[in-house]
Design a protein around this motif. Structure first.
Motif, PDB file in Angstrom:
ATOM      1  N   LEU A   1       0.824  -1.244  -0.126  1.00 52.21           N
ATOM      2  CA  LEU A   1      -0.005   0.151   0.074  1.00 52.21           C
ATOM      3  C   LEU A   1       0.885   1.118   0.126  1.00 52.21           C
ATOM      4  O   LEU A   1       1.584   1.256   0.697  1.00 52.21           O
ATOM      5  N   LYS A   2       0.728   2.126  -1.045  1.00 52.14           N
ATOM      6  CA  LYS A   2       1.522   3.402  -1.146  1.00 52.14           C
ATOM      7  C   LYS A   2       0.867   4.444  -1.383  1.00 52.14           C
ATOM      8  O   LYS A   2      -0.297   4.432  -1.890  1.00 52.14           O
ATOM      9  N   GLU A   3       1.300   5.426  -0.857  1.00 48.42           N
ATOM     10  CA  GLU A   3       0.754   6.906  -1.156  1.00 48.42           C
ATOM     11  C   GLU A   3       1.519   7.524  -2.400  1.00 48.42           C
ATOM     12  O   GLU A   3       2.695   7.481  -2.547  1.00 48.42           O
ATOM     13  N   LEU A   4       0.567   7.826  -3.264  1.00 49.18           N
ATOM     14  CA  LEU A   4       0.959   8.506  -4.506  1.00 49.18           C
ATOM     15  C   LEU A   4       0.121   9.932  -4.775  1.00 49.18           C
ATOM     16  O   LEU A   4      -1.054   9.499  -5.014  1.00 49.18           O
ATOM     17  N   GLY A   5       0.496  10.995  -4.829  1.00 48.46           N
ATOM     18  CA  GLY A   5      -0.038  11.980  -5.119  1.00 48.46           C
ATOM     19  C   GLY A   5      -1.428  12.393  -4.011  1.00 48.46           C
ATOM     20  O   GLY A   5      -2.359  12.928  -4.447  1.00 48.46           O
ATOM     21  N   GLY A   6      -1.049  11.941  -2.773  1.00 45.01           N
ATOM     22  CA  GLY A   6      -2.049  12.218  -1.928  1.00 45.01           C
ATOM     23  C   GLY A   6      -3.172  11.245  -1.645  1.00 45.01           C
ATOM     24  O   GLY A   6      -3.981  11.255  -0.811  1.00 45.01           O
ATOM     25  N   GLU A   7      -3.100  10.152  -2.479  1.00 40.42           N
ATOM     26  CA  GLU A   7      -3.849   9.088  -2.456  1.00 40.42           C
ATOM     27  C   GLU A   7      -3.160   7.601  -2.242  1.00 40.42           C
ATOM     28  O   GLU A   7      -2.043   7.491  -2.866  1.00 40.42           O
ATOM     29  N   PHE A   8      -3.901   6.701  -1.600  1.00 34.57           N
ATOM     30  CA  PHE A   8      -3.141   5.560  -1.392  1.00 34.57           C
ATOM     31  C   PHE A   8      -3.820   4.508  -2.190  1.00 34.57           C
ATOM     32  O   PHE A   8      -4.932   4.483  -2.568  1.00 34.57           O
ATOM     33  N   CYS A   9      -3.005   3.659  -2.980  1.00 29.74           N
ATOM     34  CA  CYS A   9      -3.194   2.809  -3.867  1.00 29.74           C
ATOM     35  C   CYS A   9      -2.209   1.330  -3.626  1.00 29.74           C
ATOM     36  O   CYS A   9      -1.461   1.596  -2.724  1.00 29.74           O
ATOM     37  N   ILE A  10      -3.062   0.306  -3.968  1.00 35.29           N
ATOM     38  CA  ILE A  10      -2.396  -0.970  -3.766  1.00 35.29           C
ATOM     39  C   ILE A  10      -1.562  -1.262  -5.013  1.00 35.29           C
ATOM     40  O   ILE A  10      -1.985  -1.189  -6.001  1.00 35.29           O
ATOM     41  N   PHE A  11      -0.237  -1.691  -4.814  1.00 32.33           N
ATOM     42  CA  PHE A  11       0.654  -1.750  -5.819  1.00 32.33           C
ATOM     43  C   PHE A  11       1.276  -3.308  -5.744  1.00 32.33           C
ATOM     44  O   PHE A  11       1.601  -3.894  -5.033  1.00 32.33           O
ATOM     45  N   ASP A  12       1.707  -3.609  -7.187  1.00 32.43           N
ATOM     46  CA  ASP A  12       2.602  -4.915  -7.329  1.00 32.43           C
ATOM     47  C   ASP A  12       3.903  -4.379  -7.447  1.00 32.43           C
ATOM     48  O   ASP A  12       4.244  -4.037  -8.285  1.00 32.43           O
ATOM     49  N   GLU A  13       4.706  -4.947  -6.473  1.00 31.53           N
ATOM     50  CA  GLU A  13       6.112  -4.407  -6.341  1.00 31.53           C
ATOM     51  C   GLU A  13       6.832  -4.951  -7.545  1.00 31.53           C
ATOM     52  O   GLU A  13       7.877  -4.584  -8.031  1.00 31.53           O
ATOM     53  N   ARG A  14       6.362  -5.991  -8.111  1.00 30.29           N
ATOM     54  CA  ARG A  14       6.836  -6.835  -9.358  1.00 30.29           C
ATOM     55  C   ARG A  14       6.629  -6.206 -10.604  1.00 30.29           C
ATOM     56  O   ARG A  14       7.112  -6.494 -11.510  1.00 30.29           O
ATOM     57  N   ASP A  15       5.684  -5.248 -10.608  1.00 27.90           N
ATOM     58  CA  ASP A  15       5.224  -4.572 -11.842  1.00 27.90           C
ATOM     59  C   ASP A  15       6.305  -3.486 -12.155  1.00 27.90           C
ATOM     60  O   ASP A  15       6.421  -2.648 -11.465  1.00 27.90           O
ATOM     61  N   SER A  16       6.874  -3.691 -13.254  1.00 26.77           N
ATOM     62  CA  SER A  16       7.984  -3.020 -13.800  1.00 26.77           C
ATOM     63  C   SER A  16       7.452  -1.661 -14.105  1.00 26.77           C
ATOM     64  O   SER A  16       8.137  -0.397 -14.051  1.00 26.77           O
ATOM     65  N   GLN A  17       6.332  -1.293 -14.423  1.00 25.46           N
ATOM     66  CA  GLN A  17       5.512   0.049 -14.582  1.00 25.46           C
ATOM     67  C   GLN A  17       5.155   0.670 -13.408  1.00 25.46           C
ATOM     68  O   GLN A  17       4.724   1.639 -13.517  1.00 25.46           O
ATOM     69  N   ASN A  18       5.130  -0.075 -12.399  1.00 25.83           N
ATOM     70  CA  ASN A  18       4.882   0.566 -10.967  1.00 25.83           C
ATOM     71  C   ASN A  18       3.464   1.089 -11.169  1.00 25.83           C
ATOM     72  O   ASN A  18       3.238   2.317 -10.179  1.00 25.83           O
ATOM     73  N   GLY A  19       2.370   0.486 -11.445  1.00 26.78           N
ATOM     74  CA  GLY A  19       1.108   1.166 -11.578  1.00 26.78           C
ATOM     75  C   GLY A  19       0.321   0.416 -10.489  1.00 26.78           C
ATOM     76  O   GLY A  19       0.445  -0.815 -10.181  1.00 26.78           O
ATOM     77  N   SER A  20      -0.896   1.056 -10.229  1.00 26.54           N
ATOM     78  CA  SER A  20      -1.863   0.378  -9.111  1.00 26.54           C
ATOM     79  C   SER A  20      -2.426  -0.721  -9.999  1.00 26.54           C
ATOM     80  O   SER A  20      -2.562  -0.606 -11.248  1.00 26.54           O
TER      81      SER A  20
END
Length: 96
Positions: free
Chosen positions: A14-33
């Protein structure tokens, strides 16, 4: 929903990005939610953190009820909605 225990799959954060929290897959090379898992609200953040600490499904409903000062039935409904999103996003493993 009759799930007794779940576990977060490794690699999801769970990461904060631009003031919003999203669930990310750390293995995703595009680092998208994750698709189907837009930014999450405070309830989801609370439940996610509780899952990371090892809380079981029954405990999650009680914790949420106490945290939000709502009855257990409403807490259970919110928990089920949260778990359904995680199941859909393939973020958790259901344990027997």
């Amino acid at each position: 929903m009759n799930i007794r225990n779940v576990r977060l799959k490794p690699g999801f954060v769970l990461k904060e990005l631009g003031g919003e929290f999203c669930i990310f897959d750390e293995r995703d090379s595009q680092n998208g939610s994750l698709d189907g898992l837009p930014s999450v609200n405070e309830t989801c953040i609370f439940l996610w953190n509780s899952l990371e600490r090892g809380a079981g499904v029954t405990e999650l409903a009680a914790l949420l009820s106490e945290e939000k000062n709502i009855d257990e039935e409403d807490a259970q409904l919110e928990l089920e909605e949260f778990l359904a999103k995680l199941i859909h996003g393939k973020v958790i493993e259901i344990e027997d």
